[in-house]
Write a protein that holds these residues in place. Structure first.
Motif, PDB file in Angstrom:
ATOM      1  N   SER B  48       0.846  -1.276  -0.032  1.00 55.01           N
ATOM      2  CA  SER B  48       0.096   0.027  -0.081  1.00 55.01           C
ATOM      3  C   SER B  48       0.875   1.323   0.366  1.00 55.01           C
ATOM      4  O   SER B  48       0.481   2.124  -0.565  1.00 55.01           O
ATOM      5  CB  SER B  48      -0.822   0.003   1.298  1.00 55.01           C
ATOM      6  N   ALA B  51       2.013   1.541  -3.487  1.00 52.47           N
ATOM      7  CA  ALA B  51       0.951   1.828  -4.433  1.00 52.47           C
ATOM      8  C   ALA B  51       0.749   3.462  -4.198  1.00 52.47           C
ATOM      9  O   ALA B  51       0.117   4.133  -5.351  1.00 52.47           O
ATOM     10  CB  ALA B  51      -0.129   1.143  -3.970  1.00 52.47           C
ATOM     11  N   GLN B  54       3.229   5.738  -5.676  1.00 56.45           N
ATOM     12  CA  GLN B  54       3.256   5.785  -7.168  1.00 56.45           C
ATOM     13  C   GLN B  54       2.654   6.714  -7.769  1.00 56.45           C
ATOM     14  O   GLN B  54       2.945   7.390  -8.930  1.00 56.45           O
ATOM     15  CB  GLN B  54       2.665   4.294  -7.793  1.00 56.45           C
ATOM     16  N   HIS B  57      -1.756   5.349 -12.595  1.00 55.15           N
ATOM     17  CA  HIS B  57      -2.357   4.101 -12.903  1.00 55.15           C
ATOM     18  C   HIS B  57      -3.330   3.784 -11.894  1.00 55.15           C
ATOM     19  O   HIS B  57      -3.533   2.484 -11.288  1.00 55.15           O
ATOM     20  CB  HIS B  57      -1.203   3.028 -13.315  1.00 55.15           C
ATOM     21  N   TYR B  58      -3.849   4.719 -11.139  1.00 61.26           N
ATOM     22  CA  TYR B  58      -5.078   4.273 -10.193  1.00 61.26           C
ATOM     23  C   TYR B  58      -6.198   4.489 -10.666  1.00 61.26           C
ATOM     24  O   TYR B  58      -7.257   4.081  -9.819  1.00 61.26           O
ATOM     25  CB  TYR B  58      -4.827   5.339  -8.861  1.00 61.26           C
ATOM     26  N   SER B  65      -9.246   2.929  -8.004  1.00 56.30           N
ATOM     27  CA  SER B  65      -8.538   2.165  -6.906  1.00 56.30           C
ATOM     28  C   SER B  65      -9.025   2.734  -5.761  1.00 56.30           C
ATOM     29  O   SER B  65      -9.147   3.918  -5.402  1.00 56.30           O
ATOM     30  CB  SER B  65      -7.063   2.479  -7.001  1.00 56.30           C
ATOM     31  N   TYR B  68      -7.204   5.228  -3.592  1.00 53.43           N
ATOM     32  CA  TYR B  68      -7.122   6.704  -4.159  1.00 53.43           C
ATOM     33  C   TYR B  68      -8.402   7.234  -3.953  1.00 53.43           C
ATOM     34  O   TYR B  68      -8.818   8.379  -4.600  1.00 53.43           O
ATOM     35  CB  TYR B  68      -6.696   6.778  -5.358  1.00 53.43           C
ATOM     36  N   SER B 117       0.556  12.514  -4.149  1.00 54.81           N
ATOM     37  CA  SER B 117      -0.104  11.484  -4.689  1.00 54.81           C
ATOM     38  C   SER B 117      -1.507  11.738  -3.856  1.00 54.81           C
ATOM     39  O   SER B 117      -1.506  11.896  -2.932  1.00 54.81           O
ATOM     40  CB  SER B 117       0.345  10.121  -4.324  1.00 54.81           C
ATOM     41  N   ALA B 119      -3.535   9.477  -2.982  1.00 49.58           N
ATOM     42  CA  ALA B 119      -3.577   8.652  -1.882  1.00 49.58           C
ATOM     43  C   ALA B 119      -3.200   9.313  -0.590  1.00 49.58           C
ATOM     44  O   ALA B 119      -3.751   8.895   0.637  1.00 49.58           O
ATOM     45  CB  ALA B 119      -2.942   7.251  -2.114  1.00 49.58           C
ATOM     46  N   ASP B 274      -6.838  -2.522  -5.976  1.00 43.58           N
ATOM     47  CA  ASP B 274      -5.961  -1.645  -6.266  1.00 43.58           C
ATOM     48  C   ASP B 274      -4.884  -2.299  -7.524  1.00 43.58           C
ATOM     49  O   ASP B 274      -4.559  -1.646  -8.283  1.00 43.58           O
ATOM     50  CB  ASP B 274      -4.964  -1.135  -5.302  1.00 43.58           C
ATOM     51  N   ARG B 278      -4.771  -1.066 -11.537  1.00 37.27           N
ATOM     52  CA  ARG B 278      -3.394  -0.566 -11.688  1.00 37.27           C
ATOM     53  C   ARG B 278      -2.888  -1.554 -12.862  1.00 37.27           C
ATOM     54  O   ARG B 278      -2.327  -1.147 -14.094  1.00 37.27           O
ATOM     55  CB  ARG B 278      -2.475  -0.901 -10.654  1.00 37.27           C
ATOM     56  N   SER B 281      -4.809  -0.680 -16.143  1.00 39.90           N
ATOM     57  CA  SER B 281      -4.330   0.822 -16.548  1.00 39.90           C
ATOM     58  C   SER B 281      -2.998   0.313 -17.257  1.00 39.90           C
ATOM     59  O   SER B 281      -2.935   1.134 -18.128  1.00 39.90           O
ATOM     60  CB  SER B 281      -4.235   1.623 -15.551  1.00 39.90           C
TER      61      SER B 281
END
Lengths: 253, 292
Positions: B48, B51, B54, B57-58, B65, B68, B117, B119, B274, B278, B281
């Protein structure tokens, strides 16, 4: 007929040692049967506390292969088929002799809990409540006071916080009174300040060893901790209580 | 048939109990549980965190995701420096479009040195709910802090134990994390609903099912919470006078008995969802759906 070897703690507070005893095992025997056989044939002076042999008196609590269990409810075929079987007294309580410990500390904790305090009865002299109101507290009435939960609780067993925490058995005793629909007393301040509900970190060993399968943690301790939160830690609940003029007890209906 | 006595090792108490961290006479397999818990939680924390950092690509089409969601601010491009020293702005793949973010683009006031991010802005809420959860407390007190590492097994740092009385008093505010978690359930069901519509057209895709299951598993976990169970009815003593509260309490109790199961299932499924979004995507797996 199979033979099994037991390593049984022999000694008292001043010292002792594990002694080995090998005996024949008959089908259907429990550990307590084996201890009685050893006592009868090899060690007449072996001290064991026991009474009902039916898992209802809570007397024969001890540690079998390191796990707190009732000797009368531990069948020989539940244990590993190979190797020696280690039998010890409970760790948490002062040792008296061999497998017998002094559990009187528990009775002193019980005396600290304020007893059931019902209101005045109905005009016909009776009390009335529904089964739905009784279901929850009936679970706690199954307790046989074997004190295996007290023995396993790491707060008492390893951290030796007896002066701070009453232990799981008495947390559910308080729960059984606090959740009772007819009880009018208020033990929440005692729970936090005297009985040490915060010392429990709810790791559930008490529940795992309960021979009566009482869900001590989920149904007893955590609900009590939540009532302590209501009273002392939840700011919104405190404000609401101040506005609504809530009394000492939580709203019940 | 008594044989010679076993001599005691050091650090042994009257009764023959061992007195050291991790010591026990237990012969059953008590290590597997805490080890599996440790590895499972560690794996999720690592995944997590990766992710969340990153930041791309969410989102794929109508799949978002859960790590997010909700998108408070989005970022559509980021600045990169080429080996030649040239500064370029490149589009972030798999980022939520501006219209999907509650407050549009990342604010200009966001410091350059601070990674961004979407997230980062939301993971604290589900994180706080799980961290203060009564089940996870048991799990990490045992497997990370070894207090106790197992039942009737010597714990770690015994002299410092304070339970939940001092530093851990904040655990008592679990119910506030619950309130946020309930809001998140609504948001994730909305995401799942939107997962059945692509460009305004109703359809079903593998992602729609994955998102719906994610919201459902999380709901089963959240509504089996001990605090929820207490608040909807457990605080009462007269169930017969509050039939609605009693009914809610019984249903919460049903989920509460399975709290550990849903705690792990929902944790795994959040990570899997997620990963699914990802991977879709990034083109690793095809988007199987009725939209073609």
């Amino acid at each position: 007929m199979a033979e099994r070897t037991f390593e049984i703690w022999r000694g008292d507070r001043s010292g002792g040692e594990f002694k080995e005893y090998t005996e024949e095992v008959d089908e259907g025997m429990v550990v307590l049967d084996m201890l009685h056989r050893i006592q009868a044939r090899q060690a007449n002076d072996l001290s064991i506390r026991w009474n009902c042999k039916a898992g209802k008196c809570g007397s024969c609590s001890m540690e079998i292969n390191g796990m707190p269990r009732l000797a009368c409810m531990t069948r020989m075929n539940q244990l590993p088929a190979e190797g020696k079987i280690k039998v010890q007294p409970m760790k948490t309580f002062p040792l008296i002799k061999d497998l017998v410990t002094d559990v009187s500390w528990n009775y002193r904790q019980n005396e600290r809990i304020r007893p059931f305090k019902p209101p005045a009865p109905d005009s016909d002299g009776k009390y009335r409540f529904q089964q739905a109101d009784a279901d929850r507290v009936q679970e706690f009435r199954k307790c046989i006071e074997c004190f295996l939960c007290q023995n396993t609780c790491h707060v008492l067993r390893d951290h030796r916080k007896q002066e701070h925490f009453v232990g799981p058995r008495f947390m559910i005793r308080v729960a059984s009174l606090e959740m009772h629909p007819l009880d009018t007393d208020d033990r929440i301040p005692d729970l936090k300040n005297e009985f040490g509900s915060g010392w429990c970190n709810i790791t559930r060993c008490c529940t795992e060893v309960c021979p009566e399968s009482i869900n001590i943690t989920d149904n007893g301790i955590i609900p009590m901790k939540e009532r302590v939160v209501d009273r002392y830690y939840d700011p919104v609940a405190r404000i609401l209580r101040a506005i609504t003029g809530g009394g000492k007890k939580l709203p019940t209906a | 048939m008594s044989t010679e006595a076993n001599r005691l090792p050091t650090a042994t108490l009257p009764g023959g109990h061992l007195d050291c961290t991790g010591c026990t006479h237990r012969t059953d397999d008590w290590k597997t549980g805490p080890t599996a818990t440790f590895l499972g939680l560690l794996l999720f924390i690592v995944y997590s965190t990766a992710a969340a950092f990153q930041g791309e690509h969410y989102m794929y089409e109508n799949y978002l995701s859960p790590m997010y969601s909700p998108v408070v601010f989005t970022q559509l491009e980021r600045t990169v420096t080429t080996p030649e020293g040239e500064t370029l702005k490149v589009a972030i793949p798999g980022a939520a479009p501006v219209e999907h973010a509650w407050f549009g683009l990342k604010p200009d006031a966001w410091p350059e040195w601070l990674p961004f991010s979407p997230a980062f802005l939301i993971l604290a809420f589900p994180g706080a709910f799980r961290f203060t959860c009564y089940y996870y407390r048991k799990a990490y007190y045992r497997s990370f802090w070894a207090n106790p590492i197992g039942c009737a097994v010597g714990p770690f740092r015994r002299g410092l134990y304070r339970g939940e009385t001092h530093l851990l008093l904040f655990q008592n505010l679990h119910r506030y994390a619950l309130y946020f978690a309930i809001v998140f359930i609504g948001i994730l069901y909305y995401d799942a609903y939107m997962g059945f519509f692509r460009h305004g057209e109703f359809g079903v895709g593998l992602g729609s099912i994955v998102l719906l299951l994610n919201a459902t598993f999380l709901a089963c976990y959240t509504f089996g919470c001990h605090s929820f169970r207490h608040l909807v009815g457990g605080r009462l003593n007269w169930f017969s006078k509050s039939p609605l509260a009693h009914a809610l309490w019984k249903r919460a109790s049903f989920l509460n008995e399975r709290h550990m199961f849903f705690a792990w299932l929902s944790l795994f499924w959040v990570g899997f969802t997620d990963f699914f979004v990802r991977a879709t995507s990034m083109g690793w797996i095809p988007d199987i759906s009725t939209w073609g």
